[in-house]
Scaffold this active site. Sequence first.
Site, PDB file in Angstrom:
ATOM      1  N   LYS A 277     167.349 -63.463  63.663  1.00  0.00           N
ATOM      2  CA  LYS A 277     167.099 -64.949  64.038  1.00  0.00           C
ATOM      3  C   LYS A 277     168.408 -66.004  63.636  1.00  0.00           C
ATOM      4  O   LYS A 277     168.918 -65.770  62.467  1.00  0.00           O
ATOM      5  CB  LYS A 277     165.775 -65.430  63.609  1.00  0.00           C
ATOM      6  CG  LYS A 277     164.605 -64.919  64.434  1.00  0.00           C
ATOM      7  CD  LYS A 277     163.303 -65.738  64.016  1.00  0.00           C
ATOM      8  CE  LYS A 277     162.272 -65.386  64.659  1.00  0.00           C
ATOM      9  NZ  LYS A 277     160.709 -65.877  64.368  1.00  0.00           N
ATOM     10  N   GLU A 363     144.217 -64.090  66.658  1.00  0.00           N
ATOM     11  CA  GLU A 363     143.299 -65.237  66.506  1.00  0.00           C
ATOM     12  C   GLU A 363     141.827 -64.356  66.553  1.00  0.00           C
ATOM     13  O   GLU A 363     140.813 -65.157  65.802  1.00  0.00           O
ATOM     14  CB  GLU A 363     143.342 -66.077  67.777  1.00  0.00           C
ATOM     15  CG  GLU A 363     144.719 -66.879  67.561  1.00  0.00           C
ATOM     16  CD  GLU A 363     145.703 -66.138  68.254  1.00  0.00           C
ATOM     17  OE1 GLU A 363     146.976 -66.903  68.379  1.00  0.00           O
ATOM     18  OE2 GLU A 363     145.633 -64.938  68.845  1.00  0.00           O
ATOM     19  N   ARG A 391     142.030 -68.162  72.485  1.00  0.00           N
ATOM     20  CA  ARG A 391     141.904 -66.849  72.631  1.00  0.00           C
ATOM     21  C   ARG A 391     140.592 -65.909  71.401  1.00  0.00           C
ATOM     22  O   ARG A 391     140.704 -64.762  71.652  1.00  0.00           O
ATOM     23  CB  ARG A 391     143.111 -66.245  71.961  1.00  0.00           C
ATOM     24  CG  ARG A 391     144.442 -67.108  72.555  1.00  0.00           C
ATOM     25  CD  ARG A 391     145.777 -66.681  72.157  1.00  0.00           C
ATOM     26  NE  ARG A 391     146.160 -65.429  72.712  1.00  0.00           N
ATOM     27  CZ  ARG A 391     147.446 -64.786  72.776  1.00  0.00           C
ATOM     28  NH1 ARG A 391     148.080 -65.257  71.601  1.00  0.00           N
ATOM     29  NH2 ARG A 391     147.419 -63.576  73.241  1.00  0.00           N
TER      30      ARG A 391
END
Length: 623
Positions: A277, A363, A391
């Site tokens: 990243k 989740e 979710r």
Amino acid sequence: MLFDNINTPADLKSLTIEELPALCDEVRKYLLQSVSDSGGHLASGLGALELTVALHYVYDTPNDRLIWDVGHQAYVHKLLTGRRDQLRTIKKKDGLCGFPRREESKYDDFGVGHSSTSISAALGMALAAKQQGIDRHSIAVIGDGALTAGLAYEALNHAGDIDTEMLVVLNDNDMSISPNVGGLSKYLARLLSGNFYSTMRENSKKILANTPVMKRFARRAEEHTKGMIMPSATLFEEMGFVYYGPVDGHDVIELVKILENIKDINEPKFLHVVTQKGKGYEPAEKDPIGYHAVSVFDLKAGVQKSNKPSTPTYTQVFGRWLCDMAAKDEKLVGITPAMREGSGLVEFSKEFPDRYYDVAIAEQHAVTLAAGMACDGLKPIVAIYSTFLQRAYDQLIHDVALQNLPVVFAIDRAGLVGSDGPTHSGNYDFSYLRCIPNMIVMAPSNEDECRQMLYTAYQQNGPTAVRYPRGKGTGVEPQEEMKELAVGKGEVLRKGNSIAILMFGSLLEEATIAAKAFGATLVNMRFVKPIDEDLIRSLSESHELFVTLEDNAIKGGAGSAVNEFLLEQDISMPVLNCGIPDKYIEHATREEQLEEIGLDGAGIVKQIGEFNQGKYSEHLKTA
């Protein structure tokens, strides 16, 4: 300049493979300058840059389907697909969306924003092509973080079990490049993707087709051989994929060669690409979290953090309360689905590491984990965005509320969220929470009320939710002392004439403007469930119009709760429901969004004035 002549992926194919590294350098400079000038997601795009170039170079997009997971990393994809001049408008009103979106470009094959959807979508497209006899490739690009979600494994399990051509690219930016992607790994990846190995593999499958026992033995031998050399291969081979990698994701020439080798292998393939990243910009390499999403900054100086004390955000208020409450009760535990920074759990994770649980992008698991903890005496706090709690709706109902377990849901990013747009807006939590039995639902109007509501929620013996918006509140200093509020009771902030404004949540400033303009009564309702029935009944006796105000969808929201109560009690009372209309609100600043739908102060005044053919405009005063 090579990049000056690249407006579509077709233009990209006019370059030689040897020119691609220079192109990547130019694209990286453009991306850095553009995002530093306008803000947006940065670190993920820098990390996936060479991979993006290689995919568009090898595959025939948009005929071939290229699906990005979440989409933070897709800025380079937008640059290569005709949107270079628009990139500085990204996430701004009427500008480019911060994520891939079907309506925006024919190259955006699937609209995204939430994680872990890419493999399912790409598989669906691969099967659609097969069923219709269409010759095209289907590619899903998913990060190692998104691969922690159950949805991704459901899709992998299905894809590996059926005969269809698709490629899953794992963009792995959590591994070091040096030991894992060295000369041996590069050699093996090239060897396993080459024509000799692929031809040998296909011929062996045909020869052994009529001897199932030997076919299974050969498959197992291949899997275990790969597993000894490349341990990461075993899982995906077991699921039915042919594994290639790991490959250096910043070696664009090597990526192109591997992709060209495996492109026409007609079965589920898994390419493991290792990236970094923030690649190519040192501050982002050192702090990829800080450079995940940035506002305007100077490239030379980097993102500057202000040392000036400022009004705390609701997220910070929650984080401070969590630490304070944990110090008072050792049974408190904090749970987050991979949103430690975004949900304000950084300090808690440091002060109480043994009571902090980051379950990754899962989740559903987060909610049921909390239920299990609550069953055996702990007091779990689930810190989650409103849009992500959607979710885990079944788990919220079935595992927590049905069993009436004491789980506190600290729901951040409720209501409109500004530049992240409709994929991240929390416009539906009032509606989907208040219909659940046993739930208590609260919405603070300021920072101190948020702290007191969290404390109140913690004292209950059943499921509770405190939902609060993104960003700062009204500037009210949270009080150190924590007090339990009376459940289901609102407060009258201002007494006025025949109009009563019933406000739920974070629109206090806007509501105050309207109340002053009409000389109206202003009520902070505080609780969406249970609603303050006694107060509503009392106000109905002394007022002739109710105006409900909420940062939630009108349909099924807090205003609907008022309507339902009045109907049940046979109280004849006109009601104007002000909230988010039945449509998706596009990305812009939150202030621009409120103005667009008439939830800013002037917009609320206008709605009240025009209600019932302007009947109530006679009450309009000078604010």
